[in-house]
Design a protein around this motif. Structure first.
Motif, PDB file in Angstrom:
ATOM      1  N   ASP A 258       0.817  -1.216   0.000  1.00  0.00           N
ATOM      2  CA  ASP A 258       0.000   0.000   0.000  1.00  0.00           C
ATOM      3  C   ASP A 258       0.849   1.264   0.000  1.00  0.00           C
ATOM      4  OD1 ASP A 258      -2.347  -1.461  -0.020  1.00  0.00           O
ATOM      5  OD2 ASP A 258      -2.721  -1.226   2.137  1.00  0.00           O
ATOM      6  N   LYS A 259       1.884   1.278   0.831  1.00  0.00           N
ATOM      7  CA  LYS A 259       2.698   2.488   0.974  1.00  0.00           C
ATOM      8  C   LYS A 259       3.625   2.716  -0.218  1.00  0.00           C
ATOM      9  CE  LYS A 259       2.082   3.193   5.693  1.00  0.00           C
ATOM     10  NZ  LYS A 259       0.704   3.609   5.659  1.00  0.00           N
ATOM     11  N   LEU A 260       4.131   1.637  -0.806  1.00  0.00           N
ATOM     12  CA  LEU A 260       5.080   1.782  -1.912  1.00  0.00           C
ATOM     13  C   LEU A 260       4.421   1.925  -3.277  1.00  0.00           C
ATOM     14  CD1 LEU A 260       7.822  -0.749  -0.799  1.00  0.00           C
ATOM     15  CD2 LEU A 260       7.926   1.752  -0.727  1.00  0.00           C
ATOM     16  N   ARG A 261       3.148   1.544  -3.408  1.00  0.00           N
ATOM     17  CA  ARG A 261       2.461   1.589  -4.702  1.00  0.00           C
ATOM     18  C   ARG A 261       2.557   2.965  -5.373  1.00  0.00           C
ATOM     19  NH1 ARG A 261      -1.469  -1.281  -3.493  1.00  0.00           N
ATOM     20  NH2 ARG A 261      -0.898  -3.135  -4.658  1.00  0.00           N
ATOM     21  N   PRO A 262       2.238   4.072  -4.685  1.00  0.00           N
ATOM     22  CA  PRO A 262       2.319   5.369  -5.372  1.00  0.00           C
ATOM     23  C   PRO A 262       3.744   5.746  -5.785  1.00  0.00           C
ATOM     24  CG  PRO A 262       1.340   5.632  -3.179  1.00  0.00           C
ATOM     25  CD  PRO A 262       1.683   4.189  -3.347  1.00  0.00           C
ATOM     26  N   ILE A 263       4.716   5.382  -4.976  1.00  0.00           N
ATOM     27  CA  ILE A 263       6.116   5.695  -5.294  1.00  0.00           C
ATOM     28  C   ILE A 263       6.568   4.897  -6.515  1.00  0.00           C
ATOM     29  CG2 ILE A 263       8.496   5.559  -4.444  1.00  0.00           C
ATOM     30  CD1 ILE A 263       7.210   5.832  -1.572  1.00  0.00           C
ATOM     31  N   VAL A 264       6.243   3.605  -6.512  1.00  0.00           N
ATOM     32  CA  VAL A 264       6.615   2.756  -7.644  1.00  0.00           C
ATOM     33  C   VAL A 264       5.882   3.207  -8.899  1.00  0.00           C
ATOM     34  CG1 VAL A 264       6.470   0.404  -8.565  1.00  0.00           C
ATOM     35  CG2 VAL A 264       7.290   0.783  -6.238  1.00  0.00           C
ATOM     36  N   ALA A 265       4.603   3.523  -8.780  1.00  0.00           N
ATOM     37  CA  ALA A 265       3.832   3.976  -9.948  1.00  0.00           C
ATOM     38  C   ALA A 265       4.450   5.236 -10.535  1.00  0.00           C
ATOM     39  CB  ALA A 265       2.378   4.219  -9.558  1.00  0.00           C
ATOM     40  N   PHE A 266       4.787   6.194  -9.695  1.00  0.00           N
ATOM     41  CA  PHE A 266       5.407   7.426 -10.175  1.00  0.00           C
ATOM     42  C   PHE A 266       6.716   7.127 -10.892  1.00  0.00           C
ATOM     43  CE2 PHE A 266       8.448  10.869  -9.596  1.00  0.00           C
ATOM     44  CZ  PHE A 266       7.764  11.916 -10.205  1.00  0.00           C
ATOM     45  N   THR A 267       7.530   6.286 -10.290  1.00  0.00           N
ATOM     46  CA  THR A 267       8.831   5.958 -10.880  1.00  0.00           C
ATOM     47  C   THR A 267       8.668   5.222 -12.206  1.00  0.00           C
ATOM     48  OG1 THR A 267       9.796   5.847  -8.674  1.00  0.00           O
ATOM     49  CG2 THR A 267      11.028   4.791 -10.458  1.00  0.00           C
TER      50      THR A 267
ATOM     51  N   VAL B 158       9.020  -5.132  -3.193  1.00  0.00           N
ATOM     52  CA  VAL B 158       8.686  -5.645  -1.866  1.00  0.00           C
ATOM     53  C   VAL B 158       9.453  -6.941  -1.590  1.00  0.00           C
ATOM     54  CG1 VAL B 158       6.824  -6.587  -0.429  1.00  0.00           C
ATOM     55  CG2 VAL B 158       6.481  -4.463  -1.700  1.00  0.00           C
ATOM     56  N   MET B 159       9.590  -7.795  -2.583  1.00  0.00           N
ATOM     57  CA  MET B 159      10.360  -9.033  -2.388  1.00  0.00           C
ATOM     58  C   MET B 159      11.835  -8.732  -2.104  1.00  0.00           C
ATOM     59  SD  MET B 159       8.349 -11.516  -2.265  1.00  0.00           S
ATOM     60  CE  MET B 159       9.621 -12.752  -2.167  1.00  0.00           C
ATOM     61  N   LEU B 160      12.395  -7.746  -2.776  1.00  0.00           N
ATOM     62  CA  LEU B 160      13.786  -7.364  -2.499  1.00  0.00           C
ATOM     63  C   LEU B 160      13.939  -6.840  -1.075  1.00  0.00           C
ATOM     64  CD1 LEU B 160      14.807  -5.681  -5.864  1.00  0.00           C
ATOM     65  CD2 LEU B 160      15.786  -7.751  -4.864  1.00  0.00           C
ATOM     66  N   VAL B 161      13.009  -6.000  -0.662  1.00  0.00           N
ATOM     67  CA  VAL B 161      13.029  -5.489   0.713  1.00  0.00           C
ATOM     68  C   VAL B 161      12.937  -6.657   1.683  1.00  0.00           C
ATOM     69  CG1 VAL B 161      11.688  -4.194   2.430  1.00  0.00           C
ATOM     70  CG2 VAL B 161      12.096  -3.209   0.167  1.00  0.00           C
ATOM     71  N   TRP B 162      12.029  -7.565   1.402  1.00  0.00           N
ATOM     72  CA  TRP B 162      11.815  -8.706   2.286  1.00  0.00           C
ATOM     73  C   TRP B 162      13.063  -9.569   2.402  1.00  0.00           C
ATOM     74  CZ3 TRP B 162       7.838  -9.294   5.407  1.00  0.00           C
ATOM     75  CH2 TRP B 162       7.697 -10.510   6.063  1.00  0.00           C
ATOM     76  N   ARG B 163      13.671  -9.883   1.274  1.00  0.00           N
ATOM     77  CA  ARG B 163      14.827 -10.790   1.261  1.00  0.00           C
ATOM     78  C   ARG B 163      16.109 -10.153   1.790  1.00  0.00           C
ATOM     79  NH1 ARG B 163      13.861 -12.961  -4.716  1.00  0.00           N
ATOM     80  NH2 ARG B 163      12.177 -14.406  -4.274  1.00  0.00           N
ATOM     81  N   HIS B 164      16.307  -8.866   1.509  1.00  0.00           N
ATOM     82  CA  HIS B 164      17.609  -8.255   1.787  1.00  0.00           C
ATOM     83  C   HIS B 164      17.614  -7.276   2.957  1.00  0.00           C
ATOM     84  CE1 HIS B 164      19.290 -10.078  -1.784  1.00  0.00           C
ATOM     85  NE2 HIS B 164      18.214  -9.693  -2.440  1.00  0.00           N
ATOM     86  N   ASP B 165      16.493  -6.662   3.244  1.00  0.00           N
ATOM     87  CA  ASP B 165      16.510  -5.582   4.231  1.00  0.00           C
ATOM     88  C   ASP B 165      15.832  -5.917   5.559  1.00  0.00           C
ATOM     89  OD1 ASP B 165      17.853  -3.918   2.417  1.00  0.00           O
ATOM     90  OD2 ASP B 165      15.973  -3.322   1.495  1.00  0.00           O
TER      91      ASP B 165
ATOM     92  N   LEU C  76       6.221  -3.373  -8.385  1.00  0.00           N
ATOM     93  CA  LEU C  76       5.907  -3.224  -6.961  1.00  0.00           C
ATOM     94  C   LEU C  76       6.191  -4.518  -6.206  1.00  0.00           C
ATOM     95  CD1 LEU C  76       4.691  -1.648  -4.573  1.00  0.00           C
ATOM     96  CD2 LEU C  76       2.437  -2.411  -5.377  1.00  0.00           C
ATOM     97  N   HIS C  77       5.740  -5.630  -6.734  1.00  0.00           N
ATOM     98  CA  HIS C  77       5.975  -6.911  -6.064  1.00  0.00           C
ATOM     99  C   HIS C  77       7.464  -7.255  -6.039  1.00  0.00           C
ATOM    100  CE1 HIS C  77       1.854  -8.319  -5.272  1.00  0.00           C
ATOM    101  NE2 HIS C  77       1.570  -7.423  -6.188  1.00  0.00           N
ATOM    102  N   ASP C  78       8.179  -6.925  -7.107  1.00  0.00           N
ATOM    103  CA  ASP C  78       9.633  -7.150  -7.122  1.00  0.00           C
ATOM    104  C   ASP C  78      10.326  -6.337  -6.032  1.00  0.00           C
ATOM    105  OD1 ASP C  78       9.347  -8.897  -9.249  1.00  0.00           O
ATOM    106  OD2 ASP C  78      10.054  -7.453 -10.756  1.00  0.00           O
TER     107      ASP C  78
END
Length: 77
Positions: A33-42, A64-71, A60-62
């Protein structure tokens, strides 16, 4: 008094690190929800036509998966 949105994400991330039941699913929903507008803009501006609206959810899903796996494991508010 309500917790700030950033604090709420911090709390969810820490709960997910501790493997609190349901925290990981809730964190993913909040991140989407929070990243959708940022990703859409980019996608629509920075990609300069290489990507379109149909690509927003995939990117967006990519992200979130990167955040999940690495951060998530090293997250410390």
């Amino acid at each position: 008094m309500h917790a700030s949105p950033a604090r709420s994400l911090d709390d969810l991330a820490l709960a997910a690190q501790r493997r609190v039941p349901g925290a990981d699913e809730q964190l993913v929903r909040e991140l989407l929800d929070k990243l959708r507008p940022i990703v859409a803009f980019t996608v629509l501006t920075a990609a300069r036509g290489a990507l379109g609206e149909d690509d927003i959810e995939d990117v967006l899903h990519d992200v979130v998966m990167l955040v999940w796996r690495h951060d998530l494991a090293s997250f410390d508010p």
